[in-house]
Design a protein around this motif. Structure first.
Motif, mmCIF file in Angstrom:
data_model
loop_
_atom_site.group_PDB
_atom_site.id
_atom_site.type_symbol
_atom_site.label_atom_id
_atom_site.label_comp_id
_atom_site.label_asym_id
_atom_site.label_seq_id
_atom_site.Cartn_x
_atom_site.Cartn_y
_atom_site.Cartn_z
ATOM 1 N N ILE A 251 0.820 -1.218 0.000
ATOM 2 C CA ILE A 251 0.000 0.000 0.000
ATOM 3 C C ILE A 251 0.857 1.272 0.000
ATOM 4 C CG2 ILE A 251 -1.681 1.342 1.320
ATOM 5 C CD1 ILE A 251 -2.985 -1.307 2.150
ATOM 6 N N PRO A 252 1.928 1.358 0.847
ATOM 7 C CA PRO A 252 2.722 2.597 0.825
ATOM 8 C C PRO A 252 3.488 2.810 -0.480
ATOM 9 C CG PRO A 252 3.047 1.414 2.894
ATOM 10 C CD PRO A 252 2.327 0.482 1.977
ATOM 11 N N GLU A 253 3.578 1.789 -1.315
ATOM 12 C CA GLU A 253 4.314 1.927 -2.574
ATOM 13 C C GLU A 253 3.445 2.459 -3.711
ATOM 14 O OE1 GLU A 253 7.732 -1.520 -1.938
ATOM 15 O OE2 GLU A 253 5.839 -2.043 -2.931
ATOM 16 N N ALA A 254 2.210 2.809 -3.433
ATOM 17 C CA ALA A 254 1.368 3.457 -4.445
ATOM 18 C C ALA A 254 1.959 4.826 -4.765
ATOM 19 C CB ALA A 254 -0.057 3.602 -3.921
ATOM 20 N N VAL A 255 2.271 5.049 -6.038
ATOM 21 C CA VAL A 255 2.907 6.294 -6.473
ATOM 22 C C VAL A 255 2.216 6.786 -7.741
ATOM 23 C CG1 VAL A 255 5.160 5.827 -5.432
ATOM 24 C CG2 VAL A 255 4.657 4.969 -7.736
ATOM 25 N N PRO A 256 2.400 8.067 -8.093
ATOM 26 C CA PRO A 256 1.716 8.618 -9.262
ATOM 27 C C PRO A 256 1.948 7.839 -10.551
ATOM 28 C CG PRO A 256 2.648 10.392 -7.961
ATOM 29 C CD PRO A 256 3.130 9.118 -7.339
ATOM 30 N N SER A 257 3.158 7.333 -10.751
ATOM 31 C CA SER A 257 3.456 6.644 -12.007
ATOM 32 C C SER A 257 2.681 5.348 -12.163
ATOM 33 C CB SER A 257 4.956 6.349 -12.114
ATOM 34 O OG SER A 257 5.376 5.493 -11.060
ATOM 35 N N LEU A 258 2.113 4.809 -11.085
ATOM 36 C CA LEU A 258 1.367 3.553 -11.146
ATOM 37 C C LEU A 258 -0.137 3.761 -11.297
ATOM 38 C CD1 LEU A 258 3.200 1.395 -8.439
ATOM 39 C CD2 LEU A 258 3.285 1.117 -10.924
ATOM 40 N N VAL A 259 -0.601 4.985 -11.233
ATOM 41 C CA VAL A 259 -2.033 5.232 -11.384
ATOM 42 C C VAL A 259 -2.469 4.799 -12.789
ATOM 43 C CG1 VAL A 259 -3.822 7.001 -11.464
ATOM 44 C CG2 VAL A 259 -2.047 7.088 -9.698
ATOM 45 N N GLY A 260 -3.508 3.982 -12.861
ATOM 46 C CA GLY A 260 -3.961 3.437 -14.129
ATOM 47 C C GLY A 260 -3.360 2.090 -14.456
ATOM 48 N N SER A 261 -2.393 1.633 -13.656
ATOM 49 C CA SER A 261 -1.740 0.351 -13.896
ATOM 50 C C SER A 261 -2.456 -0.778 -13.179
ATOM 51 C CB SER A 261 -0.274 0.397 -13.420
ATOM 52 O OG SER A 261 0.468 1.341 -14.150
ATOM 53 N N LEU A 262 -2.244 -1.996 -13.667
ATOM 54 C CA LEU A 262 -2.721 -3.190 -12.977
ATOM 55 C C LEU A 262 -1.728 -3.530 -11.886
ATOM 56 C CD1 LEU A 262 -4.793 -5.567 -12.917
ATOM 57 C CD2 LEU A 262 -3.195 -6.802 -14.402
ATOM 58 N N VAL A 263 -2.181 -3.566 -10.640
ATOM 59 C CA VAL A 263 -1.304 -3.843 -9.512
ATOM 60 C C VAL A 263 -1.837 -5.027 -8.712
ATOM 61 C CG1 VAL A 263 -0.564 -1.437 -9.341
ATOM 62 C CG2 VAL A 263 -2.470 -2.247 -7.923
ATOM 63 N N GLU A 264 -0.961 -5.611 -7.913
ATOM 64 C CA GLU A 264 -1.321 -6.717 -7.025
ATOM 65 C C GLU A 264 -0.814 -6.390 -5.630
ATOM 66 O OE1 GLU A 264 -0.738 -10.849 -8.342
ATOM 67 O OE2 GLU A 264 0.567 -11.100 -6.593
ATOM 68 N N ILE A 265 -1.707 -6.479 -4.651
ATOM 69 C CA ILE A 265 -1.344 -6.176 -3.268
ATOM 70 C C ILE A 265 -1.652 -7.397 -2.414
ATOM 71 C CG2 ILE A 265 -1.606 -4.580 -1.328
ATOM 72 C CD1 ILE A 265 -2.674 -2.492 -3.248
ATOM 73 N N ASP A 266 -0.627 -7.910 -1.713
ATOM 74 C CA ASP A 266 -0.766 -9.108 -0.889
ATOM 75 C C ASP A 266 -1.045 -8.745 0.567
ATOM 76 O OD1 ASP A 266 -0.100 -10.751 -3.072
ATOM 77 O OD2 ASP A 266 2.043 -10.512 -2.679
ATOM 78 N N GLY A 267 -1.447 -9.750 1.318
ATOM 79 C CA GLY A 267 -1.584 -9.617 2.763
ATOM 80 C C GLY A 267 -2.657 -8.656 3.216
ATOM 81 N N LEU A 268 -3.770 -8.622 2.495
ATOM 82 C CA LEU A 268 -4.852 -7.702 2.836
ATOM 83 C C LEU A 268 -5.974 -8.419 3.566
ATOM 84 C CD1 LEU A 268 -5.151 -5.682 -0.496
ATOM 85 C CD2 LEU A 268 -3.946 -5.020 1.587
ATOM 86 N N THR A 269 -6.640 -7.690 4.433
ATOM 87 C CA THR A 269 -7.834 -8.197 5.106
ATOM 88 C C THR A 269 -8.869 -7.085 5.161
ATOM 89 O OG1 THR A 269 -8.695 -9.210 7.131
ATOM 90 C CG2 THR A 269 -6.966 -7.568 7.395
ATOM 91 N N PHE A 270 -10.135 -7.479 5.257
ATOM 92 C CA PHE A 270 -11.214 -6.501 5.357
ATOM 93 C C PHE A 270 -11.777 -6.408 6.765
ATOM 94 C CE2 PHE A 270 -11.010 -7.216 0.822
ATOM 95 C CZ PHE A 270 -11.225 -5.955 0.307
ATOM 96 N N GLY A 271 -11.208 -7.166 7.694
ATOM 97 C CA GLY A 271 -11.615 -7.071 9.087
ATOM 98 C C GLY A 271 -13.102 -7.260 9.278
ATOM 99 N N SER A 272 -13.725 -6.313 9.984
ATOM 100 C CA SER A 272 -15.143 -6.425 10.323
ATOM 101 C C SER A 272 -16.050 -6.266 9.094
ATOM 102 C CB SER A 272 -15.518 -5.371 11.364
ATOM 103 O OG SER A 272 -15.296 -4.059 10.869
#
Length: 290
Positions: A166-187
């Motif tokens: 998540i902290p690696e989201a940067v302007p140059s990646l906006v519009g790109s296909l990304v994959e983020i691991d280790g996520l949870t939605f909690g409640s």
């Protein structure tokens, strides 16, 4: 609906810095690459640097080529496709509700950009028709698809997602296909991806909040047209693949091709592997603008 919490990351890169970096990746090569076609091929990242105002009409003879990363196969994007190359990705606004058929996932698409427009929507750059009214870009009419697009479905190539935290989201990646691991939605696990309007009972565009192990959060946006809008959000920890979006200082993620990779629930087989056999492009009726 606003999420309980969300990650806010401010743009830190200047246009000059971004443009310099793009040319280092070979984005500025003006040599034509279309046989007898005189138009110069540029990268998607370089194309986006030409958006120096809220709306900019392209007057140069340039073209971009990439592969389709998102369409309306699962209703996740309405009248929009996302095209990616090695430099990044961009949303293209089109006047069709059958983009999965016309622009199949993984198809190779060349866009001839002359007379199209780039629009800046809260910091997110989009490509579309030159605006006639209040929008930064209008949707490209289906009657103009033959003028602006060359669609090759003979050799599909799935877009490889960029793996980030998540902290690696940067302007140059906006519009790109990304994959983020280790996520949870909690409640929020167990809720539907989209809420319903208590008065009409219809589904509404909804943001949920995904959290990583360090407590960083990012909004996950699902539009009301999404075909799995009433599917329950999975529990536990998992991976999401989608298009990184941005609006007025905040990043968000929009899932693509139902790629919700959780141990229980969601789609555990990338849809791009099965979504490349759509029928060849054909005209279909237009039903308006935004």
């Amino acid at each position: 609906m606003r999420p309980i919490a969300r990650l806010t990351i401010r743009f830190a890169a200047t246009v000059a810095t971004v443009a310099a970096a793009l040319f280092l990746t070979g984005c500025g090569d003006p040599a034509p690459e279309y046989g007898d076609d005189p138009r110069a091929k540029v990268s998607i990242a370089y194309l986006k640097t030409l958006c120096t105002a809220e709306s900019v009409t392209i007057t140069r003879d340039i073209a971009v080529t990439g592969h389709v990363a998102a369409n309306d196969l699962y209703g996740e994007f309405s009248r929009t496709i996302v095209l990616c190359d090695d430099s990044g990705g961009i949303e293209i606004e089109v006047d069709s509700r059958r983009t999965a058929e016309i622009f199949p996932i993984a198809a190779r698409v060349t866009i001839y950009c002359t007379s199209l427009a780039l629009g800046d929507y809260g910091g997110r750059i989009m490509l579309g028709a030159a605006p006639a009214g209040k929008y930064t870009v209008d949707r490209i009419a289906e009657s103009d698809f033959g003028r602006y697009f060359r669609i090759d479905t003979s050799s599909p190539q799935a877009v490889t997602p960029v793996r980030i935290t998540i902290p690696e989201a940067v302007p140059s990646l906006v519009g790109s296909l990304v994959e983020i691991d280790g996520l949870t939605f909690g409640s929020q696990a167990g809720l539907a991806w989209c809420d319903t309007d208590p008065q009409t009972g219809g589904y509404t565009d909804t943001e949920r909040t995904a959290v990583d192990a360090s407590g960083n959060t990012i909004a996950v946006r699902t539009i009301a047209e999404c075909k799995y809008r009433n599917e329950k959000i999975p529990a536990g920890n998992g991976t999401l693949r989608g298009i990184l979006e941005y609006f007025n200082g905040e990043y968000s993620l929009r899932i693509t091709n139902h790629q919700i990779l959780f141990p229980q629930g969601g789609q555990d087989t990338p849809a791009a592997d099965t979504a490349t056999s759509a029928a060849p492009p054909r005209a279909c009726p237009s039903d308006g603008r935004y």
